[in-house]
Design an enzyme around this catalytic site. Structure first.
Site, PDB file in Angstrom:
ATOM      1  CB  SER A 132      -0.966  -0.050   1.194  1.00 61.60           C
ATOM      2  OG  SER A 132      -1.958   0.947   1.098  1.00 61.60           O
TER       3      SER A 132
ATOM      4  CG  ASP B   3      -6.137  -2.224  -4.401  1.00 59.14           C
ATOM      5  OD1 ASP B   3      -6.881  -1.783  -3.517  1.00 59.14           O
ATOM      6  OD2 ASP B   3      -4.918  -1.951  -4.461  1.00 59.14           O
TER       7      ASP B   3
ATOM      8  CG  HIS C 199      -5.460  -2.149  -0.512  1.00 58.40           C
ATOM      9  ND1 HIS C 199      -4.677  -1.740  -1.566  1.00 58.40           N
ATOM     10  CD2 HIS C 199      -4.962  -1.535   0.590  1.00 58.40           C
ATOM     11  CE1 HIS C 199      -3.751  -0.894  -1.127  1.00 58.40           C
ATOM     12  NE2 HIS C 199      -3.897  -0.762   0.179  1.00 58.40           N
TER      13      HIS C 199
END
Length: 415
Positions: free
Chosen positions: A232, A326, A360
């Site tokens: 991330s 995502d 994600h």
């Protein structure tokens, strides 16, 4: 039926490392009778996660989760670890949190009669993080703050810096489990931990440079190349480190953006501003969650070039892992842009792994799937995308590939 004859077994042992597969069986049931299996854990914040699945005993009165299909519940079909990865929080928008790796995650398993709901048998699986002989050393050297994990055995070992998400503080499980595989891993905090700023105005790359220098200087670390594990927001930090710092040999970016986000990144006289969000692209789901998948512009547009990490300068190998569903941002497009940029500069030192229907937060195997949670940069609960089964399969596949990647470029090669 004598319930005392019924046994719920966890093989090969009730104690194992968190990333290991276990074999769940129930024996001594009445043949062909329905049975419900339930799992439950409480994380380090006191959040409860649960799953359940309906099975039918075979002609010998046994349910073998590795062979028998679930007929309904949290998942269906033959799923050996379904009772673990399908656990969902009783409190909506809660991500599983493990702060203390010195204690195991305790998963309670129960077998209940499908007819009466009575508990027939139960067992507990203790899923630990630190292999025997592992050293966990809190780090407070100069400016850097984190925890160093040194595996048992005769070193030196390859060194890896592990960076986590934009939530502040420190996350140790992945670093610890990776260290079990024969790496010295520094779980590095970069804000909101100990005396680090709680609300930083910028990130200085010199901080991360100091961490790499510290790690390389440990007697247990085999140099010269260092690895980086990121996910991330920290994927951007990893790309900046790879672009500007010497001695980075292998970088893993899980669902990262190739442009800088949230806060400026400074290095010497270079300032990389964050990409400006496109507010009109922010959507809301029917349940009121924020969907920010398309909220960032393409970093390769000319007007955003100052935010684009110059990864063509990097001398390392890259592994980009991409979840196609995502919803934190469009990871697939960002990885495509990264591949194009490297290719345009004559570099083939990268690999892109793509996972359809994954969300994600690709974590270590068997970690409960997180469909939505509070987002520190957004200030609201956001949707993270993915489907539980596909997401779990992606976590399992990626974990093996990450280990192979680091072994290939840190053990067998030098930068």
């Amino acid at each position: 039926m004598a319930y005392s004859q019924i046994r719920l077994k966890i093989l090969p042992s009730v104690r194992c490392l968190f990333d290991k597969l276990v074999h769940v069986k129930v024996e001594g049931l009445a043949p062909h009778k329905p049975v419900e299996l339930r799992s439950k854990l409480v994380d380090d914040r006191g959040m409860t996660f649960k799953a359940s699945a309906l099975y039918k005993a075979d002609e010998t009165g046994q349910v073998d989760v590795c062979r028998a299909p679930s007929l309904g519940g949290s998942y269906t079909g033959v799923e050996p670890m379904g009772l673990f990865w399908s656990m969902a929080s009783e409190t909506p928008h809660s991500k599983y949190v493990k702060k203390n790796v010195l204690s195991p995650t305790v998963v309670e398993l129960e077998a209940l009669s499908g007819d009466t709901g009575e508990i027939l048998a139960s067992e507990t699986n203790e899923r630990g993080y630190m292999t025997e002989g592992m050293r966990r050393i809190p780090v407070q050297e100069g400016k850097i703050r984190g925890v160093l994990f040194i595996p048992p055995g005769k070193g030196p070992f390859p060194g890896i810096v592990d960076l986590y998400t934009f939530g502040g503080a420190l996350s140790e499980p992945k670093a610890c489990l990776l260290a079990n595989k024969g790496f010295v891993v520094l779980a590095l905090a970069y804000f909101g931990y100990k005396d680090l700023p709680k609300k930083p105005k910028k990130f200085d790359l010199e901080y991360f440079e100091e961490a790499v220098t510290y790690l390389r200087g440990q007697p247990e670390v085999k140099g010269p190349g260092i690895g980086i594990m990121s996910i991330s927001h920290s994927g951007g930090i990893a790309l900046a480190m790879s672009s500007f710092l010497p001695g980075i040999a292998a970088t893993v970016c899980v669902n990262a953006c190739i442009g800088n986000t949230v806060l400026p990144v400074h290095y010497k006289d270079i300032v990389m501003p964050p990409l400006p969000p496109i507010i009109q692209n922010v959507k809301f789901t029917d349940s009121g969650l924020v969907d920010i998948r398309d909220a960032l512009p393409d970093p390769c547009w000319e007007k955003h070039r100052e935010s684009l990490f110059p990864i063509e300068r990097a001398s390392c190998h890259f592994l980009f892992a991409v979840s196609e569903d995502d919803h934190n941002w469009n990871s697939a497009v960002f990885a495509k842009r990264a591949a194009e940029r490297l290719r345009d500069h004559g570099k083939d030192t990268f690999k892109v792994l793509t996972y359809p229907k994954a969300g994600h937060f690709l974590e270590v195997p068997h970690m409960p799937y997180c469909p939505s949670a509070f987002h520190a940069a957004v200030g609201h609960n956001v949707v993270f995308g993915g489907e539980p089964k596909a997401h779990s399969d992606a976590q399992l596949d990626l974990w093996g590939r990450v280990q192979e990647f680091f072994k290939s470029h840190l053990i067998n090669k030098s930068p």
